[in-house]
Design a protein around this motif. Structure first.
Motif, PDB file in Angstrom:
ATOM      1  N   TRP A   1      -4.760   9.806   3.169  1.00  0.00           N
ATOM      2  CA  TRP A   1      -3.992   8.645   2.694  1.00  0.00           C
ATOM      3  C   TRP A   1      -2.818   8.363   3.635  1.00  0.00           C
ATOM      4  O   TRP A   1      -2.568   7.206   3.992  1.00  0.00           O
ATOM      5  CB  TRP A   1      -3.502   8.882   1.266  1.00  0.00           C
TER       6      TRP A   1
ATOM      7  N   ARG B   1      -2.098   4.972  -5.010  1.00  0.00           N
ATOM      8  CA  ARG B   1      -2.235   6.326  -4.474  1.00  0.00           C
ATOM      9  C   ARG B   1      -0.914   6.820  -3.868  1.00  0.00           C
ATOM     10  O   ARG B   1      -0.639   8.025  -3.834  1.00  0.00           O
ATOM     11  CB  ARG B   1      -3.345   6.343  -3.422  1.00  0.00           C
ATOM     12  N   SER B   2      -0.071   5.892  -3.406  1.00  0.00           N
ATOM     13  CA  SER B   2       1.204   6.294  -2.790  1.00  0.00           C
ATOM     14  C   SER B   2       2.232   6.751  -3.811  1.00  0.00           C
ATOM     15  O   SER B   2       3.191   7.436  -3.460  1.00  0.00           O
ATOM     16  CB  SER B   2       1.797   5.127  -1.988  1.00  0.00           C
TER      17      SER B   2
ATOM     18  N   GLU C   1       0.818  -1.210   0.000  1.00  0.00           N
ATOM     19  CA  GLU C   1       0.000   0.000   0.000  1.00  0.00           C
ATOM     20  C   GLU C   1       0.859   1.271   0.000  1.00  0.00           C
ATOM     21  O   GLU C   1       0.426   2.327  -0.437  1.00  0.00           O
ATOM     22  CB  GLU C   1      -0.959   0.031   1.196  1.00  0.00           C
ATOM     23  N   ASP C   2       2.088   1.170   0.511  1.00  0.00           N
ATOM     24  CA  ASP C   2       2.936   2.367   0.550  1.00  0.00           C
ATOM     25  C   ASP C   2       3.698   2.574  -0.758  1.00  0.00           C
ATOM     26  O   ASP C   2       4.583   3.425  -0.834  1.00  0.00           O
ATOM     27  CB  ASP C   2       3.904   2.316   1.739  1.00  0.00           C
TER      28      ASP C   2
ATOM     29  N   PHE D   1      -4.015   6.609   6.613  1.00  0.00           N
ATOM     30  CA  PHE D   1      -4.284   5.196   6.332  1.00  0.00           C
ATOM     31  C   PHE D   1      -2.981   4.387   6.294  1.00  0.00           C
ATOM     32  O   PHE D   1      -2.891   3.284   6.836  1.00  0.00           O
ATOM     33  CB  PHE D   1      -5.040   5.057   5.010  1.00  0.00           C
ATOM     34  N   ILE D   2      -1.953   4.951   5.647  1.00  0.00           N
ATOM     35  CA  ILE D   2      -0.719   4.178   5.482  1.00  0.00           C
ATOM     36  C   ILE D   2       0.120   4.151   6.762  1.00  0.00           C
ATOM     37  O   ILE D   2       0.615   3.098   7.149  1.00  0.00           O
ATOM     38  CB  ILE D   2       0.162   4.770   4.353  1.00  0.00           C
ATOM     39  N   TYR D   3       0.305   5.322   7.362  1.00  0.00           N
ATOM     40  CA  TYR D   3       1.345   5.422   8.393  1.00  0.00           C
ATOM     41  C   TYR D   3       0.856   5.671   9.811  1.00  0.00           C
ATOM     42  O   TYR D   3       1.467   5.218  10.767  1.00  0.00           O
ATOM     43  CB  TYR D   3       2.310   6.569   8.049  1.00  0.00           C
TER      44      TYR D   3
ATOM     45  N   ILE E   1      -8.901  10.957  -2.663  1.00  0.00           N
ATOM     46  CA  ILE E   1      -8.587  10.995  -1.223  1.00  0.00           C
ATOM     47  C   ILE E   1      -7.452  11.990  -1.010  1.00  0.00           C
ATOM     48  O   ILE E   1      -6.511  12.047  -1.820  1.00  0.00           O
ATOM     49  CB  ILE E   1      -8.245   9.583  -0.687  1.00  0.00           C
ATOM     50  N   SER E   2      -7.537  12.768   0.061  1.00  0.00           N
ATOM     51  CA  SER E   2      -6.517  13.796   0.302  1.00  0.00           C
ATOM     52  C   SER E   2      -5.207  13.135   0.735  1.00  0.00           C
ATOM     53  O   SER E   2      -5.202  12.005   1.224  1.00  0.00           O
ATOM     54  CB  SER E   2      -6.989  14.750   1.396  1.00  0.00           C
ATOM     55  N   ASP E   3      -4.123  13.869   0.568  1.00  0.00           N
ATOM     56  CA  ASP E   3      -2.820  13.360   0.998  1.00  0.00           C
ATOM     57  C   ASP E   3      -2.852  12.999   2.475  1.00  0.00           C
ATOM     58  O   ASP E   3      -2.324  11.977   2.897  1.00  0.00           O
ATOM     59  CB  ASP E   3      -1.718  14.406   0.759  1.00  0.00           C
TER      60      ASP E   3
END
Ligand SMILES: [Zn+2]
Lengths: 998, 88
Positions: free
Chosen positions: B39, A890-891, A705-706, B42-44, B34-36
């Motif tokens: 996101w 998206r990443s 995902e990253d 969600f990721i970090y 989706i805004s930075d």
């Protein structure tokens, strides 16, 4: 030598079986049932070792796991065992032990000079003295200190013994077989619970082995023996002696070490030395008893000074006398028991009691026996260097701050009794925050944090009556909770001596102008003055005092020293003990052999070895194997004297010019079925999958995902809703978990099932310009033309009656096919290939040639997909669909990922076209720049290009795509190499990919 | 070692499972703007609570099902486990 200190009768040893053993090179005799300690004491040997820091002579203080001094080195060679506690080592014929921490011998020890230099070795000495210069610490100070201060010596050879692990479940685990433990085990077992009773000693019974008590109408020991017999006869009970429960872990996971071999004279060949038990218990009953504390006075660490309870146990269990002219020095009634037993064995003890008086029955019994008792008296200083030979005793003034008179009396041992410390280690490990109990003057368990109950003297209940009550109650109530049954047995009556309250005075003051060393922690050599110094220097928290002085930090976990240390701090600080607090106990309670923790997972059994069904053929044909994850894969097939590079060149050349075959069974394979399979792949991979026709394969890249590249491989559409995915060997397991996560957690609406089929298929890759010809021979009824099976085509075929899958995919960059058959037919397939390919001079190739072929083609693998790269770094931009979303997409527009100067994959060729560039070398612009030389990139993989006959490497290089033609340097400080290089395309061979389509 | 109740298999030791992160995190829908910041969250970005924590576990050496666990990060007490489509 004769056993001069052995009583004529008594004890539970087997006097019919004499055993010889050696200590420090000298031969001695003992009896079956002895420990090394009881046998040495029976021979009058008290000097056992030297103290850790000051090399002071030391003897036995205890009789069991509480022993701080009696550590010895057992045997020699591979089976040598350091730091064995002599009080727990059972005597067997031929046992060999020697003292530790002394040179050249225990009686004459150079290190003892540290004792004379004590002024220069106070607490914190190492921290203060060896601070500067910093580099001296690990080069000079540390090695010297290690040599001087070490305990035993670890064996240098692999442990030849066998250790086993065992998993067990039970309703109730009872730790300790004293009266409370036996009572709770019996009550629980009788009420239908499954019970494990664990006793660390060889003999069951705990205090019942030494105390003159009755339970029901029986002697305590007889009641214990009968209870054990009864428990052993019950099918729902496991009874284990020689088994130490040393760790209390989460969710009532208990770990126990069982000693199964060392005590046996002629063990069977495959008897494990120890068994490590993992026990998951619904309830744990901690009935671990209590340990006597020493009293503190001048030179109280001399050999011959021993706990009164230990002296009693040596007499009662082993028939061994610790001395013939004993002083009993006590602050409570329990010490009188020891005096009485001496007297009953014809020896006159002198009792010194710091209390003004005591009128309890046990003191009266001692008086009636004519034992000499002096109240308000104590030992001020022990004399005699290697063995105590006299004591300076004194009458305490009323405030107990000094002496009314001093006198010297001769003695050959001093038995000390400073009251009892409950053994709360396991309760504390379970998370139970201990509380201070004023009445017993020690910490006891408080609120359980897990399903744990502490009973008996471990809980501060020091009478037999109370211990039995707690045992029977706890055993019944816990079992009722679990089994729902209600059959209760009544608590038997008991009879015991009455012990009154103790005096809290325990540390003898120094007489005027005397500075006797008074020891608090025997194993770590911590003295009263060390603790005083730590507090003077500003250490307040008990955890800090502990670390600064090392109090209680030795392998005995401060069993005899913690409470005395706390009392000292509380006295100096004028705080009550609960305010001082206590340190935390951690597992293991007793030291555990590394071999037992590792169990059977040693050497090649450290992890499973996976072999392809063709392995035997590879072995027969001189394959040299390499670990690929858990798999063993042929690295190359050695011919004559050739080395790795030569073999890889030969094998790879044969692929480029002719035909080779490679065992690719280890590749991860995942079967994907369901009507949404294509949609799922479309989300998991970066490229488009909806329109992949049946019978075609496609290369795919997966991201996390990253945005980081996770794995790559080809996936084939077997039928409309059925796909066959391949992964790299290394990531196969992780890819499956990844797919399951998205299917079960994120998109449960998708109708897709995944299953690993790695083991179900054996795979062989045919590669090289001749591979179509061989395919035709293998499948004579199949149309193998480029039109029928084009690049990335798939067909099912019949290999001499065996169903096979044929994929036209290529890792080598040559015309290539991968054939899969059911694993059971793997060898059949391989032999067919070799037989039919013989006339074409087919050769097998290993992973080294495979790497060579992929590197010069610029195909990425694990060394490039290293968890730090995104697709564009690997020139995989073309794999990214613009039309659809996918995992990680998206990443990819994060600022760092669109940075134009990112590191990119390139090819690297040495200017001299001769020197192989070591993998891991750094690429720099100027080889002479001052250090640290700015790094532009690194070499990820190297090979000898068979196409151009010169070395070639792949590298990840800053702004790599714009550097083609640039001259840089590859530096390898490890290999001491500086190699001028030129940057070229990563697609070194066949950049247009014509061969795979030919 | 924890003892975890797989909703499909029952109580098993921790070494059969692998940990799968915070179960309160929901993957944003595919293809949606989706805004930075969202996101990145969600990721970090994860909470690190002391106490109750809902998390995913995978019965990797068993039935291979992912499921949810409500666990105390302070004491390791497990209050409840549930299938993915069930409430914790
Ligand atoms: Zn399961």
């Amino acid at each position: 030598m004769s056993q001069n200190f052995r009583l004529d009768k008594g004890g539970y040893i087997n006097r019919n079986k004499k055993i010889s053993f050696k200590f420090n090179g000298k031969k001695y005799f003992g009896y079956q049932g002895d420990t090394l300690a009881s046998a040495l004491l029976a021979n009058g040997v008290h000097l056992i070792g030297r103290s850790f820091k000051y090399h002071r002579p030391r003897g036995f203080l205890g009789v069991s796991v509480e022993e701080p001094n009696g550590q010895v080195q057992l045997y020699s060679g591979a089976t040598t065992e350091p730091n064995a506690v002599a009080t727990t080592v059972e005597l067997v014929e031929g046992l060999v032990a020697k003292s530790q921490n002394c040179f050249p011998s225990v009686s004459f020890d150079f290190g003892a000079i540290n004792n004379l230099l004590h002024k220069f070795f106070p607490a914190g000495f190492y921290y203060k003295t060896f601070m500067w210069p910093k580099s001296f610490w690990y080069k000079i100070y540390e090695p010297i200190i290690r040599k001087a201060a070490g305990l035993g010596i670890a064996p240098l050879k692999p442990d030849p013994d066998r250790y086993e692990h065992k998993f067990e479940y039970c309703d109730i685990l009872v730790v300790g077989s004293g009266p409370s433990g036996l009572a709770s085990a019996l009550a629980a077992a009788k009420n239908g619970a499954s019970v494990i009773l664990a006793e660390d000693k060889p003999r069951f019974g705990g205090s019942l082995l030494t105390d003159e008590v009755t339970i029901g109408n029986k002697k305590g020991k007889d009641w214990a023996d009968e209870t054990i017999m009864e428990l052993k006869s019950m099918p729902n009970v496991i009874v284990k002696n020689r088994s130490q429960v040393f760790g209390y872990y989460d969710h009532n996971m208990m770990v126990m070490i069982e000693r199964t071999k060392d005590h046996i004279e002629n063990p069977d060949k495959f008897t494990p030395r120890q068994k490590l038990w993992y026990i998951r218990a619904k309830e744990v009953v901690v009935s671990t008893g209590s340990i006597e504390r020493p009293l503190v006075f001048g030179n109280n660490d001399r050999p011959g000074i021993i706990l009164a309870s230990a002296a009693k146990e040596y007499m009662k269990v082993y028939g061994t006398l610790v001395g013939k002219k004993p002083i009993i020095f006590t602050n409570n009634d329990s010490g009188y028991d020891t005096a009485i037993i001496f007297k009953k064995n014809g020896i006159d003890p002198l009792v010194l009691d710091v209390r003004l008086k005591s009128e309890s029955s046990v003191v009266k019994e001692a008086k009636d026996l004519g034992i000499k008792i002096r109240f308000s008296y104590g030992v001020v200083n022990a004399e005699g260097y290697k063995k105590v030979n006299s004591a300076l005793i004194g009458k305490l003034n009323t405030e107990k701050t000094g002496y009314e008179n001093l006198e010297k009396v001769s003695c050959d041992c001093i038995c000390v009794s400073g009251n009892w410390t409950p053994t709360v280690h396991l309760s504390s490990q379970s998370g139970n925050k201990l509380k201070f109990n004023e009445k017993v003057n020690a910490f006891v368990p408080n609120q359980p944090k897990q399903n744990e109950s502490t009973i008996g003297s471990a809980n501060g209940s020091f009478t037999l009556k109370k211990s039995l009550e707690e045992g029977f109650d706890k055993g019944f109530n816990l079992s009722k909770k679990i089994t729902g049954k209600d059959s209760k047995i009544s608590t038997p009556t008991s009879n015991e001596k009455n012990y009154e309250q103790q005096d809290k005075f325990w540390c003898m003051p120094l007489p005027k102008n005397k500075s006797y060393k008074r020891c608090v922690d025997f194993q770590n050599d911590v003295y009263v003055t060390d603790i005083e110094l730590a507090i003077r220097e500003g250490f307040r928290s008990i955890e800090h005092v502990k670390r600064y002085t090392t109090l209680g930090m030795a392998t005995d976990q401060g069993r005899t020293s913690n409470l005395n240390g706390l009392q000292l701090v509380s006295n100096i600080e004028k705080k009550i003990i609960p305010e001082v607090g206590h340190t935390t106990f951690r597992p293991p309670y007793t030291p555990v052999t590394i071999g037992a923790i590792v169990g059977r997972e040693v050497g090649k059994h450290y992890r499973p070895t996976r072999k392809s069904p063709i392995h035997a053929w590879h072995e027969k044909n001189n394959a040299v194997f390499v670990d690929a994850g858990l798999w063993l894969r042929p690295r190359y097939y050695k011919q004559g004297n050739e080395n790795l590079i030569e073999a890889a060149k030969r094998e790879a050349s044969n692929v480029r010019g002719n035909i080779g075959v490679c065992d690719v069974t280890s590749l991860g394979k995942i079967d994907i079925k369901g009507k949404d399979s294509a949609e799922f792949l479309n989300r998991v991979y970066t490229n488009a999958w909806m329109k992949l026709p049946v019978g075609k394969a496609r290369y795919g890249v997966m991201l996390r995902e990253d945005g980081i590249v996770f794995d790559d491989g080809t996936t084939t559409r077997i039928s409309e809703n059925h796909f066959h995915m391949t992964t790299t060997t290394a990531q196969a397991v992780n890819v499956l978990s990844h797919l399951e996560y998205y299917l079960q957690v994120v998109w449960p609406d998708l109708d897709v099932n995944v299953l690993s089929t790695t083991e179900q298929w054996a795979g062989a890759a045919l590669a090289g310009p001749n591979s179509r010809n061989l395919l035709e021979k293998l499948f004579p009824n199949m149309d193998v033309s480029n039109e029928s099976i084009p690049f990335m085509g798939f067909k099912e075929g019949d290999l001499s009656g065996v169903p096979a899958r044929i994929f036209r995919i290529s890792f080598s960059g040559e015309l290539a096919y991968e054939i899969n058959v059911e694993s059971g037919y793997g060898m059949f397939m391989w032999e067919k290939i070799m037989e039919q390919g013989k006339e074409m001079n087919i050769e097998p190739y290993g992973t080294e040639a495979l790497s060579t072929l992929r590197i010069e083609m610029g195909h990425v693998a694990g060394s490039e997909i290293d968890g730090r790269v995104i697709p564009s770094d690997l020139s995989l931009d073309g794999m990214l669909s613009k039309k659809k979303d996918f995992i990680g997409k998206r990443s990819l527009n994060r600022k760092a990922f669109i940075e134009p100067e990112r590191e990119k994959i390139v090819g690297v060729v040495p200017l001299d076209k001769k020197t192989m560039i070591p993998e891991g070398s750094h690429l720099v612009a100027d080889s002479n720049a001052s250090l640290p030389n700015p790094k532009l990139g690194h070499i990820s993989a190297s090979c000898w290009s068979v196409e151009y006959n010169n070395p070639f490497s792949l590298a990840i290089l800053i702004n790599g795509k714009k550097r083609k033609g640039e001259k840089l340097y590859a530096l390898s400080p490890l290999k001491n190499k500086v190699i001028p290089v030129e940057i070229v395309s990563s697609h070194y061979v066949d950049p247009k990919g014509e061969r795979v389509r030919s | 070692m924890l003892e975890i109740k797989c909703p499909y298999c029952g109580k098993r030791s921790q070494n059969e499972f692998s940990y799968g992160g915070d179960a309160s995190v929901k993957r944003p829908e595919l293809g949606k703007e989706i805004s930075d910041k969202d996101w990145d969250d969600f990721i970090y970005n994860r909470k690190n609570p002391r106490g109750k924590h809902s998390e995913f576990w995978h019965h990797i050496a068993g039935c291979r099902q992912w499921f949810k666990v409500l666990r105390s990060t302070a004491t390791h007490e497990i209050f409840k486990t549930a299938k993915i489509d069930e409430e914790l």
